[in-house]
Design an enzyme around this catalytic site. Structure first.
Site, PDB file in Angstrom:
ATOM      1  N   GLU A  27       0.860  -1.183   0.000  1.00  0.00           N
ATOM      2  CA  GLU A  27       0.000   0.000   0.000  1.00  0.00           C
ATOM      3  C   GLU A  27       0.894   1.230   0.000  1.00  0.00           C
ATOM      4  O   GLU A  27       0.980   1.959   0.995  1.00  0.00           O
ATOM      5  CB  GLU A  27      -0.933   0.000   1.220  1.00  0.00           C
ATOM      6  CG  GLU A  27      -1.959  -1.125   1.188  1.00  0.00           C
ATOM      7  CD  GLU A  27      -2.745  -1.278   2.484  1.00  0.00           C
ATOM      8  OE1 GLU A  27      -3.840  -1.868   2.435  1.00  0.00           O
ATOM      9  OE2 GLU A  27      -2.261  -0.812   3.543  1.00  0.00           O
ATOM     10  N   GLU A  78      -6.405  -7.783  -1.051  1.00  0.00           N
ATOM     11  CA  GLU A  78      -6.808  -7.761   0.357  1.00  0.00           C
ATOM     12  C   GLU A  78      -8.250  -7.293   0.428  1.00  0.00           C
ATOM     13  O   GLU A  78      -8.650  -6.364  -0.271  1.00  0.00           O
ATOM     14  CB  GLU A  78      -5.965  -6.792   1.190  1.00  0.00           C
ATOM     15  CG  GLU A  78      -4.565  -7.244   1.526  1.00  0.00           C
ATOM     16  CD  GLU A  78      -3.864  -6.275   2.480  1.00  0.00           C
ATOM     17  OE1 GLU A  78      -4.573  -5.527   3.217  1.00  0.00           O
ATOM     18  OE2 GLU A  78      -2.627  -6.238   2.482  1.00  0.00           O
TER      19      GLU A  78
END
Length: 376
Positions: A189, A310
């Protein structure tokens, strides 16, 4: 006789109605879920199927610390050592792939070499082998580096590139003979840790993520062995599904690239943990549909596979709603041809606000079967 004629007419009417409903459904599906060419990237992404994240394990670290760590970091966030039995159990549960989030920062020597501790690299490889032996595809990445040296702004772009590429060069060397069922993910991320717009980003930080994706991909491709044709996943800024972050991702001219996007609807990154107090409304479902439709337009329609690498929810007080919402999410992803990978951090205590866990790794049992059944 009259009765038989009426029955025959009724059967014809019902057949016509059934045909009309079928045609309407097909037309509706075509409009809502448009077809696209199945390229190699898309076909392989879809083969990842239903995936599971080995969370809070190889990604465990002391964020923003300069302390070096050894193999003990695998269990420092409360999970047991990863075993081949766990990987076999995941396959039994119906999973097709496993994502191994790995934080490398506290296992690196100081610059300029930034050498990965060989024992750490060997341990990661051992678990990759466990997964392979169980018939699972595997994704490995660079995970919490954003809490150390990976800063996606212009000021830190060069040092971020230097360390990131040196780390990937060593990972590539270790795994160069592994087949395509091992996937590399450039970053997790990527963002500016602690910034006011940490999860939203801005024009500058989004472009730096593009730059680092391209630099990592170039390092992987020139590293030799089977890495030249390995599938590589690249994230949007913060792996975010916000419109502006999806739109800003630059796609390389590479037929074996897959886009990685995360999904935490009304949870985690939005700090709203009671996320299944109710079943989603039509409006909420349509908002989710619009995000998937945007990924179709920006990626799938251009020949690039997408993986929701995710997703997850923490609410364990409303399991019926969780199962219904998860079912809708997984089914919607499947209609678009996008694989999903649930985040499981090993925390299964329903009273913990970070309880993303589904499987008890010590006892090898499913703690929340309703949730698992909604996924696989």
């Amino acid at each position: 006789m009259l009765f038989l004629k009426m029955l025959k007419r009724l059967s014809i009417i019902l057949a016509v109605v059934a045909l009309a409903v079928s045609v309407f459904t097909l037309a509706s599906d075509y409009v809502m879920f448009p077809k696209y060419e199945i390229t190699d990237s898309i076909a392989f992404a879809q083969s990842l199927g239903k995936g599971w994240n080995l969370g809070n394990t190889f990604d465990a670290c002391e964020k923003q610390s300069s302390e070096k760590m050894g193999l003990e970091s695998e269990t420092m966030w409360g999970n047991p050592q990863t075993t081949k039995e766990l990987m076999a159990y995941l396959k039994e549960c119906g999973f097709d792939s496993v994502r191994l989030p790995v934080t490398w920062s506290q296992h690196l020597s100081d610059g300029p070499d930034y050498t990965i501790d060989p024992l750490w690299l060997d341990r990661v490889a051992e678990v990759v082998d466990f997964a392979f032996d169980s018939g699972l595809k595997v994704i490995i990445n660079t995970h919490h580096e954003d809490a150390f040296w990976l800063v996606t702004d212009e000021e830190h772009k060069e040092i971020s590139e230097e360390i990131l590429c040196k780390v990937w060069a060593q990972i590539c060397e270790k795994f160069k003979d592994y087949d395509e069922n091992l996937v590399f993910e450039t970053m997790n991320e990527p963002r500016v840790f602690g910034a006011e717009d940490e999860w939203q980003g801005n024009e500058e930080t989004r472009e730096v993520v593009n730059y680092l994706n391209f630099a990592s991909l170039e390092t992987i491709r020139k590293s030799g062995g089977k890495n030249a044709e390995r599938y590589v996943m690249i994230p949007t800024y913060a792996a975010s599904g916000l419109d502006e972050n999806i739109d800003a991702l630059r796609l390389p001219d590479d037929e074996r690239v897959i886009v990685s996007v995360h999904y935490y609807y009304k949870t985690a990154h939005q700090s709203e943990f009671k996320d299944n107090e109710k079943v989603w409304t039509i409006s909420e479902k349509f908002d989710l549909y619009k995000t998937f439709r945007r990924m179709y337009k920006c990626f799938l329609a251009k020949g690039y596979g997408v993986c929701k690498s995710e997703f997850g929810w923490t609410d364990r007080e409303n399991l019926d709603n969780l199962a219904r919402n998860a079912t809708f999410y997984v089914d919607l992803a499947e209609k678009f041809g996008i694989p999903v990978m649930v985040w499981d951090n090993g925390i299964t205590d329903g009273d913990d606000i970070y309880s993303f866990g589904i499987i008890d790794r010590r006892e090898l049992r499913v703690v929340y079967p309703e949730y698992l059944e909604a996924i696989v």
